[in-house]
Structure formats: structure tokens, C-alpha cells
Design a protein around this motif. Structure first.
Motif, PDB file in Angstrom:
ATOM      1  N   THR A   5       0.852  -1.194   0.000  1.00  0.00           N
ATOM      2  CA  THR A   5       0.000   0.000   0.000  1.00  0.00           C
ATOM      3  C   THR A   5       0.880   1.233   0.000  1.00  0.00           C
ATOM      4  O   THR A   5       1.633   1.468   0.942  1.00  0.00           O
ATOM      5  N   GLU A   6       0.784   1.997  -1.088  1.00  0.00           N
ATOM      6  CA  GLU A   6       1.608   3.188  -1.269  1.00  0.00           C
ATOM      7  C   GLU A   6       0.823   4.442  -0.902  1.00  0.00           C
ATOM      8  O   GLU A   6      -0.396   4.503  -1.090  1.00  0.00           O
ATOM      9  N   SER A   7       1.535   5.440  -0.401  1.00  0.00           N
ATOM     10  CA  SER A   7       0.921   6.742  -0.134  1.00  0.00           C
ATOM     11  C   SER A   7       1.964   7.831  -0.348  1.00  0.00           C
ATOM     12  O   SER A   7       3.173   7.575  -0.315  1.00  0.00           O
ATOM     13  N   GLY A   8       1.476   9.027  -0.557  1.00  0.00           N
ATOM     14  CA  GLY A   8       2.359  10.156  -0.846  1.00  0.00           C
ATOM     15  C   GLY A   8       2.334  10.451  -2.328  1.00  0.00           C
ATOM     16  O   GLY A   8       1.490   9.954  -3.059  1.00  0.00           O
ATOM     17  N   GLY A  15      12.957  22.014  -6.084  1.00  0.00           N
ATOM     18  CA  GLY A  15      13.541  22.376  -4.795  1.00  0.00           C
ATOM     19  C   GLY A  15      12.697  21.949  -3.606  1.00  0.00           C
ATOM     20  O   GLY A  15      13.152  22.036  -2.461  1.00  0.00           O
ATOM     21  N   GLY A  16      11.495  21.503  -3.865  1.00  0.00           N
ATOM     22  CA  GLY A  16      10.602  21.100  -2.796  1.00  0.00           C
ATOM     23  C   GLY A  16      10.860  19.680  -2.321  1.00  0.00           C
ATOM     24  O   GLY A  16      11.789  19.006  -2.767  1.00  0.00           O
ATOM     25  N   SER A  17      10.000  19.245  -1.405  1.00  0.00           N
ATOM     26  CA  SER A  17      10.144  17.922  -0.800  1.00  0.00           C
ATOM     27  C   SER A  17       8.836  17.151  -0.846  1.00  0.00           C
ATOM     28  O   SER A  17       7.751  17.746  -0.861  1.00  0.00           O
ATOM     29  N   LEU A  18       8.972  15.829  -0.875  1.00  0.00           N
ATOM     30  CA  LEU A  18       7.831  14.927  -0.773  1.00  0.00           C
ATOM     31  C   LEU A  18       8.249  13.715   0.032  1.00  0.00           C
ATOM     32  O   LEU A  18       9.443  13.378   0.094  1.00  0.00           O
ATOM     33  N   GLN A 110       2.236   8.757  -8.706  1.00  0.00           N
ATOM     34  CA  GLN A 110       2.843   9.762  -9.579  1.00  0.00           C
ATOM     35  C   GLN A 110       3.514  10.854  -8.758  1.00  0.00           C
ATOM     36  O   GLN A 110       2.907  11.408  -7.833  1.00  0.00           O
ATOM     37  N   VAL A 111       4.735  11.172  -9.134  1.00  0.00           N
ATOM     38  CA  VAL A 111       5.446  12.328  -8.588  1.00  0.00           C
ATOM     39  C   VAL A 111       5.753  13.256  -9.756  1.00  0.00           C
ATOM     40  O   VAL A 111       6.386  12.846 -10.734  1.00  0.00           O
TER      41      VAL A 111
END
Length: 115
Positions: A5-8, A15-18, A110-111
Motif C-alpha cells: 500500500t503506497e501513499s504520498g 527544490g521542494g520535498s515529498l 505519480q510524482v
């Protein structure tokens, strides 16, 4: 069988973060590996970061110095902290687990890194 189970994931500016998370239906201690790969359009799937049995961490070249993988044993999960994201990090990120001599994959998240 291992269910992942994936999340995020989502849209972020350069320059941002995840932070991505992947929870396994099997005990993390029963897995030979748990981590993340990614695939950009028109490219092969590549290793991002993975934790192998014994706690050994392995990073792909593109992730070194910017991404950090960590393990949450009680939750049978791994977390991928991605900092200083670049447009070339845009891809579908897949959780991967090794169990009983087989590979298991999540559905992907997706990122997108774009201004």
C-alpha cells in the motif's frame, strides 16, 4: 502474496520535498527487500532506494545525497523522504518487495516536479 500500500506523491515545485510511504502486508522481517523504483515516460524502471534484509540501504545514483529511505518496523513500512526535487525526478514511483524468492510491486504513485 504480498500486498503493498503506497501513499504520498503529487505535484511539487523544483527544490521542494515529498515523502512516500509503502506498507507491506507481510512482516518487514520476512522480506528480503522493501523499497522504491521509478519509471519516467520512455525510460526503463530504475532503482531509487531500497532496504535489504539486515537493514542494508542501497540508493540509485540519482537519489544519493537528496533522498533518504527509512524503515518503520512496527508498521511494516518504509518511508522515502525526497528533498531538493528536480524536474527530472518526475516519474511514477513503485514500491517493491522481495518475498519467497519473488518480486512484488505496488500500483505506483505519480510524482511530478514542475513550476
Amino acid at each position: 502474496q504480498v500486498q503493498l500500500t503506497e501513499s504520498g506523491g503529487g505535484l511539487v515545485q523544483p527544490g521542494g520535498s515529498l515523502r512516500l510511504s509503502c506498507e507491506s502486508s507481510k512482516s518487514i522481517f520476512s522480506l528480503s527487500a522493501l523499497g522504491w523504483y521509478r519509471q519516467a515516460p520512455g525510460k526503463q524502471r530504475e532503482l531509487v532506494a531500497i532496504i535489504r534484509s539486515g537493514g542494508v540501504k542501497e540508493y540509485g545514483d540519482s537519489a544519493k545525497g537528496r533522498f533518504t529511505i527509512s524503515r518503520d518496523n512496527p508498521k511494516n513500512s518504509v518511508h522515502l523522504q525526497m528533498d531538493n526535487l528536480k524536474p527530472e525526478d518526475t516519474a511514477v514511483y513503485y514500491c517493491n518487495a522481495g518475498w519467497n524468492w519473488q518480486d512484488y510491486w505496488g500500483q505506483g504513485t505519480q510524482v511530478t516536479v514542475s513550476s
